[in-house]
Design a protein around this motif. Structure first.
Motif, PDB file in Angstrom:
ATOM      1  N   VAL A  46       0.807  -1.217   0.000  1.00  0.00           N
ATOM      2  CA  VAL A  46       0.000   0.000   0.000  1.00  0.00           C
ATOM      3  C   VAL A  46       0.842   1.269   0.000  1.00  0.00           C
ATOM      4  CG1 VAL A  46      -1.969  -1.102   1.115  1.00  0.00           C
ATOM      5  CG2 VAL A  46      -0.155  -0.078   2.514  1.00  0.00           C
ATOM      6  N   GLY A  47       2.146   1.144   0.111  1.00  0.00           N
ATOM      7  CA  GLY A  47       2.986   2.328   0.133  1.00  0.00           C
ATOM      8  C   GLY A  47       4.448   1.972   0.030  1.00  0.00           C
ATOM      9  N   ARG A  48       5.251   3.013   0.048  1.00  0.00           N
ATOM     10  CA  ARG A  48       6.706   2.861   0.003  1.00  0.00           C
ATOM     11  C   ARG A  48       7.321   3.636   1.146  1.00  0.00           C
ATOM     12  NH1 ARG A  48       9.215  -0.724  -3.869  1.00  0.00           N
ATOM     13  NH2 ARG A  48       7.481  -1.319  -5.215  1.00  0.00           N
ATOM     14  N   HIS A  53      12.322   3.637  -0.221  1.00  0.00           N
ATOM     15  CA  HIS A  53      11.214   3.232  -1.097  1.00  0.00           C
ATOM     16  C   HIS A  53      11.000   1.715  -1.092  1.00  0.00           C
ATOM     17  CE1 HIS A  53      10.529   7.148  -3.313  1.00  0.00           C
ATOM     18  NE2 HIS A  53      11.615   7.407  -2.601  1.00  0.00           N
ATOM     19  N   ARG A  54      11.138   1.116   0.071  1.00  0.00           N
ATOM     20  CA  ARG A  54      10.864  -0.320   0.180  1.00  0.00           C
ATOM     21  C   ARG A  54       9.354  -0.547   0.187  1.00  0.00           C
ATOM     22  NH1 ARG A  54      14.924  -3.782   2.287  1.00  0.00           N
ATOM     23  NH2 ARG A  54      13.374  -4.955   3.496  1.00  0.00           N
ATOM     24  N   PRO A  55       8.869  -1.643  -0.404  1.00  0.00           N
ATOM     25  CA  PRO A  55       7.431  -1.917  -0.390  1.00  0.00           C
ATOM     26  C   PRO A  55       6.958  -2.149   1.039  1.00  0.00           C
ATOM     27  CG  PRO A  55       8.648  -3.811  -1.221  1.00  0.00           C
ATOM     28  CD  PRO A  55       9.631  -2.697  -1.107  1.00  0.00           C
ATOM     29  N   SER A  97      -4.877   7.472  -3.340  1.00  0.00           N
ATOM     30  CA  SER A  97      -3.647   7.044  -4.003  1.00  0.00           C
ATOM     31  C   SER A  97      -2.541   6.916  -2.981  1.00  0.00           C
ATOM     32  CB  SER A  97      -3.231   8.040  -5.097  1.00  0.00           C
ATOM     33  OG  SER A  97      -2.935   9.310  -4.543  1.00  0.00           O
ATOM     34  N   SER A  98      -1.636   5.998  -3.237  1.00  0.00           N
ATOM     35  CA  SER A  98      -0.459   5.866  -2.385  1.00  0.00           C
ATOM     36  C   SER A  98       0.484   7.022  -2.678  1.00  0.00           C
ATOM     37  CB  SER A  98       0.228   4.519  -2.637  1.00  0.00           C
ATOM     38  OG  SER A  98       0.491   4.353  -4.022  1.00  0.00           O
ATOM     39  N   VAL A  99       1.451   7.234  -1.816  1.00  0.00           N
ATOM     40  CA  VAL A  99       2.360   8.370  -1.954  1.00  0.00           C
ATOM     41  C   VAL A  99       3.809   7.875  -1.972  1.00  0.00           C
ATOM     42  CG1 VAL A  99       0.755   9.946  -0.819  1.00  0.00           C
ATOM     43  CG2 VAL A  99       2.443   8.733   0.553  1.00  0.00           C
ATOM     44  N   ASN A 100       4.696   8.800  -2.305  1.00  0.00           N
ATOM     45  CA  ASN A 100       6.138   8.520  -2.236  1.00  0.00           C
ATOM     46  C   ASN A 100       6.533   7.374  -3.157  1.00  0.00           C
ATOM     47  OD1 ASN A 100       8.638   9.346  -0.967  1.00  0.00           O
ATOM     48  ND2 ASN A 100       8.654   7.371   0.068  1.00  0.00           N
ATOM     49  N   ARG A 101       5.953   7.338  -4.364  1.00  0.00           N
ATOM     50  CA  ARG A 101       6.331   6.304  -5.332  1.00  0.00           C
ATOM     51  C   ARG A 101       6.146   6.844  -6.743  1.00  0.00           C
ATOM     52  NH1 ARG A 101       2.159   7.219  -7.483  1.00  0.00           N
ATOM     53  NH2 ARG A 101       0.079   6.385  -7.146  1.00  0.00           N
ATOM     54  N   VAL A 109      10.588   3.322  -9.138  1.00  0.00           N
ATOM     55  CA  VAL A 109      11.976   3.544  -9.553  1.00  0.00           C
ATOM     56  C   VAL A 109      12.851   3.871  -8.348  1.00  0.00           C
ATOM     57  CG1 VAL A 109      13.490   5.049 -10.910  1.00  0.00           C
ATOM     58  CG2 VAL A 109      11.318   4.258 -11.873  1.00  0.00           C
ATOM     59  N   GLY A 110      12.245   4.553  -7.362  1.00  0.00           N
ATOM     60  CA  GLY A 110      13.016   4.934  -6.177  1.00  0.00           C
ATOM     61  C   GLY A 110      13.539   3.761  -5.383  1.00  0.00           C
TER      62      GLY A 110
END
Length: 983
Positions: A46-48, A53-55, A97-101, A109-110
């Motif tokens: 659901v996010g990073r 930026h790990r799942p 929406s999820s953020v930081n991705r 990509v991060g």
């Protein structure tokens, strides 16, 4: 559209709701949170994480969720960032929406930063971005910062602010909070009960039901209904207590309409900020479950045990087909059993302790759950969802066990944020492995109960709450209430809370995560300790642990315990960080409410505003007044316009609208005594019809304001103040009038009653004499610093010979509703209008002080060259004694001086620092700086250390990387003898 698969109806509702997450359509159930609906649809990533930026998957089920941060309604004006999916209630048409991705949460990509993890340890940014210059990296770093996008055009009507008072504010509607509210309301106390969840008593959501007795949640809901029905109780659901401030004042954020579909919110407040003042506060905020720190413990599908039980037992979500539990305490077993009984099979429980009670062991056997005692989970694998875990037994042997869900519980940490904000002290309880509120008899206005106080059993918490309520009722002198409804032992379980601390599982080469949101690992904490960041406050800032929206809810205690391990200290020796408000993120708009734009400080317009516009005035806001900055002619630039106005006033005559200047009328038999008490001047000697420049000090001896005071009659004075200072001078008058002496004086704020126009320049007398007044303005009849009252063509008027420009000036005041017509008459008589910018040029050329610009709160009369003013007065006045302290008279203080460039062609700017040379500390700063069209050079006023003794010395002005050679001079650059004032 994907339809979720429920084990049971979940949330007691079968009404389906459609929503969108990251562009994909799903269905949930009415009553779901976004988190529970996503899990029901099999969405585990659901996010990073912020840095690497790990799942990340859903870890918790409430305000302690660090991973599932979402942007709600992206692209809309009502969009809101930084929300936790665990607290977003599902509604028809919700879009999140999820953020930081980028470009998506599944492929970011991060995530390539993970390859560089060894080069990105804690504090790397402090070391990496120093060379060649921070600004080289600033743009990229700022783009990477933040979680979500703030809305650009948010509607202020979405927010509301209310104030409330009560006898007792109860924060938290779990078993303890409900019991306290019940007891206190029966004792006739006015009670406000708040809970951040949609339903009170929802802390029971994860508890297992038992067919042979009433479900504990049912008890809580029925108790809440009874409490809510009482007229002396206000229940606020969906309300988070965000801050605890002085005098038992708390802020509460109520989510009023966020759970409604967008179409249903029209005309409704979205969020309401409550400011509550309570005689007593009961903190029943519960406790946060702690993760366990082991290798790859951040994999999606690894969550806290109570969160798993909540989603399975309450929402009916099938979380997986093979779950493993990992714990070090007894309470987690209740969550494991709820998850198992809710339809998500728990195949095994790994307990780091070597022994277990017979009761729990029997319960495991009855459910065919395999026990691994004295064992730990040392590693987990699987990228977008956990696939298996490595279990290491007490003998050191390891085995790989397949699973698609891992429920972990490292113990519980009381939610002491509010208590700590109230300056409450914490103590470490080694038996419970937690920081608990420390009993403080002096704190009689705040009581902590339930698991927030370390009382972990529900039955024990209720008993504690009822006892506390009785004490509070006695403290507040309330009448004894009816016997509170307490649950029977069969209603609420009270399992003994046994725990053996487990701060870190050793033996894995994989990173072990402490702060999931900010990517802080156990190795980062060890690195910080090696670099001597051994204070918890330093650790927090060096590693970013416990920052952002999480505020340490899941990470704080583990981090400080690991710091203790690294530094050979116990947790109580390490201590805790300071908890600061807000407890959870609060929209800035909620703090502002309707106070935005003109509603923040309503703009004030001059009586002659329309006339100013007809003469091409360029209107700017000064304070909260909309005033002419200058009057443009043709294609003039701004600078050309105000320079033209300055030269015209200096050579001929202009008119300035000074209506915002403060005007306070004081009248009464003790008026002279009051003025003598608050001003540094003597007023018994001021003649009727005369004016006196006067300065008022604050109690610390600093200059509060200045202005001209006119004596209208024996017991009637008109006090002039600066535009910005009228309110503080008025408050000072009213305060000292009501002081012990009780001055018999009437005080009236008259600023808005009069429009004031300064007719300024060598030809100002000609303009005044051409106006149809009955006041003799000849030189012999009307000297400088005189005051007259009369009529202008039948209109009452007041005229004063005072000046803020250094030129001969007549200040003409008329009732405000005549202001526009009189302004036009003055212009018709030959005066050219000029604005604030030209006036500032002229007063700087003359070296006249502008309070708040040339002064700071501690600036004294001596600092600005007026030391003789207060020293001549024999009578005591406010600030007199304080101004004589050594610290206020030392020769090294910042003192007002003039500054001019050695090379007249050079320019300098206000705010520039005065230094001896490159690499030397600042010795002061420029307060006002102008280009003088009369002197043809740049001149400035400044506060310089020991300035009075440094006249004619050279000094350098540092501004924006450039040094300019300048000279220290007197403050008056034009007409030092004041001949123009005596024309």
């Amino acid at each position: 559209m994907k339809t979720d698969d429920r084990i049971a109806p979940g949330v007691n509702n079968t009404q389906r709701v459609s929503f969108v997450f990251d562009g994909k359509s799903y269905e949930g159930l009415e009553g779901d949170t976004l988190a529970s609906a996503l899990l029901a649809n099999g969405v585990f990533v659901v996010g990073r994480s912020f840095k690497l930026h790990r799942p990340r998957g859903i870890l918790a089920a409430g305000a302690d969720e660090p991973n599932a941060i979402v942007q709600l309604e992206p692209g809309l004006e009502r969009s809101e960032p930084d929300l936790k999916a665990t607290q977003v209630e599902l509604y028809e048409g919700l879009t999140a929406s999820s953020v930081n991705r980028w470009p998506s949460v599944d492929f970011d990509v991060g995530a390539a930063l993970g390859v560089l993890k060894r080069f990105l340890p804690a504090g790397f940014y402090y070391k990496t971005f120093m060379w060649p210059n921070w600004h080289t990296f600033e743009s990229s770093i700022r783009k990477a910062a933040g979680l979500g996008v703030a809305p650009k055009n948010a509607d202020p009507d979405q927010y509301d602010i209310r104030h409330a008072h009560c006898d007792v504010l109860v924060v938290g509607a779990g078993p303890a909070g409900l019991a306290a509210a019940d007891s206190l309301s029966k004792a006739a106390a006015s009670v406000i009960l708040v809970d951040e969840n949609a339903a009170v008593g929802s802390s029971f959501m994860w508890m297992a039901s038992d067919a042979g007795r009433q479900h504990s949640l049912d008890w809580a809901l029925s108790q809440a209904e009874a409490v809510r029905a009482r007229p002396n109780v206000r229940v606020l659901r969906r309300t988070t207590a965000t801050g605890y401030y002085d005098d038992n004042t708390l802020t509460l954020l109520e989510r009023v309409a966020e759970h409604l579909p967008i179409a249903s919110r029209a005309g409704r407040v979205k969020q309401r900020l409550w400011i509550v003042r309570a005689k007593h506060v009961v903190i029943a905020t519960g406790a946060h479950e702690r993760p366990i720190v082991f290798g790859n413990n951040d994999r999606p599908g690894i969550m806290l045990s109570n969160a798993g039980a909540t989603y399975a037992a309450h929402y009916g979500v099938r979380l997986g087909i093979s779950a493993i539990g990992f714990t070090n305490n007894d309470r987690a077993y209740q969550a494991f059993f709820s998850t198992h009984d809710g339809g998500t099979p728990v195949r095994g429980i790994v307990d780091s302790r070597a022994t277990l009670s017979d009761e729990l062991a029997t319960a495991c056997r009855s459910r065919r759950i395999t026990l691994h005692l004295g064992a730990v989970v040392c590693n987990a694998s699987g990228r977008k969802r956990v696939k298996n875990v490595e279990i290491r037994a007490a003998d050191g042997k390891s085995r790989i066990v397949s699973c698609d869900l891992l429920l972990m519980s490292g113990g519980w940490s009381p939610a002491v944020h509010l208590y700590s904000q109230a300056q409450g002290r914490l103590r470490y309880d080694p038996d419970l492995a937690m920081f608990r509120p420390q009993a403080d008899p002096a704190r009689e206005r705040c009581t902590v109960i339930g698991s927030a106080n370390g009382t972990m059993g529900a039955q024990s918490a209720v008993l504690e709450a009822t006892n506390a309520a009785a004490s509070i009722a006695a403290l507040l002198c309330l009448k004894a209430g009816a016997e509170p409804v307490t649950p029977k032992p069969s209603d609420l379980s009270d399992t003994q809370y046994r725990i053996s601390p487990l701060w870190r599982v050793e033996g894995s080469k994989a990173s072990a995560w402490v702060d999931f949101q900010n990517d802080v690992t156990e190795s980062d904490i060890r690195l910080a300790s090696r670099e001597n960041f051994i204070s918890v406050e330093h650790l927090k800032r060096y590693t970013t642990m416990g920052m952002a929206s999480d505020q340490g809810k899941t990470s704080n205690v583990n981090a400080l315990a690991l710091l203790g391990v690294a530094t050979d200290r116990t947790p109580d020796q390490v201590g805790t960080t300071r908890f600061r408000p807000p407890y959870s993120p609060v929209t800035i708009g909620a703090f502002a409410g309707h106070a935005r734009g003109d509603m923040f400080i309503p703009r004030r317009y001059l009586a002659a505003h329309d006339a100013h516009l007809r003469h091409h005035a360029q209107i700017l806001e000064y304070g909260n007044w909309m005033r002419p900055a200058f009057y443009r002619q043709g294609s003039e630039t701004d600078e050309q316009a105000w320079n033209r106005e300055t030269l015209h006033v200096r050579s001929k005559v202009g008119v300035f609208d000074g209506s915002p200047l403060g005007k306070i009328e004081v009248k009464g038999p003790d008026v002279v005594d009051l003025l003598n008490a608050v001003y540094a001047n003597e007023f018994g000697t001021l003649g009727i019809g005369r004016c006196r420049y006067s300065v008022i000090l604050n109690e610390g001896g600093g200059i509060l304001d200045d202005g001209v005071i006119s004596r209208l009659s024996q017991n009637h004075f008109l006090v002039g103040t600066s535009s910005a200072g009228v309110q503080r001078v008025l408050e000072a008058f009213e305060y000292w009038r009501e002081s012990g002496k009780g001055f018999r004086v009437a005080i009236m704020q008259a600023s808005d009653q009069w429009a004031t126009y300064a007719i300024t320049g060598p030809e100002s007398r000609r303009v005044m004499q051409s106006l149809p007044t009955n006041i003799d303005t000849s030189k012999d009849a009307f000297a400088h610093m005189s005051f007259r009252e009369g009529h202008l063509d039948g209109i009452p008027c007041r005229v004063a010979r005072v000046s803020f420009s250094g030129e001969m000036t007549f200040e003409l005041s008329v009732p405000a509703h005549y202001g526009r017509d009189v302004f036009e008459r003055i212009i018709a008589a030959g005066a050219v209008p000029f604005g604030v910018e030209a006036l500032m040029i002229m007063r700087t050329e003359k070296g006249l002080m502008h309070v708040g610009v040339e002064t700071e709160p501690s600036t004294t009369l001596q600092d600005v060259g007026m030391g003789a003013l207060g020293s001549k007065k024999a009578l005591p006045f406010v600030g007199q004694r304080a101004a004589k302290r050594t610290a206020m008279t030392h020769e090294s203080r910042l003192q007002l001086v003039g500054i001019e460039c050695v090379d007249p062609s050079h320019t300098i700017r206000a705010g520039g620092h005065l230094v001896a040379g490159p690499g030397t500390p600042s010795e002061g700063h420029l307060t006002s700086c102008i280009w003088s069209p009369v002197l043809k050079k740049c001149v400035a006023l400044a506060l310089l250390r020991a300035g009075a003794s440094r006249l004619n010395q050279t000094i350098k002005v540092y501004d924006d990387g450039k040094f300019t050679e300048a000279r220290v001079v007197g403050t008056c650059f034009l007409d030092p003898d004041g001949e123009k004032l005596r024309l």
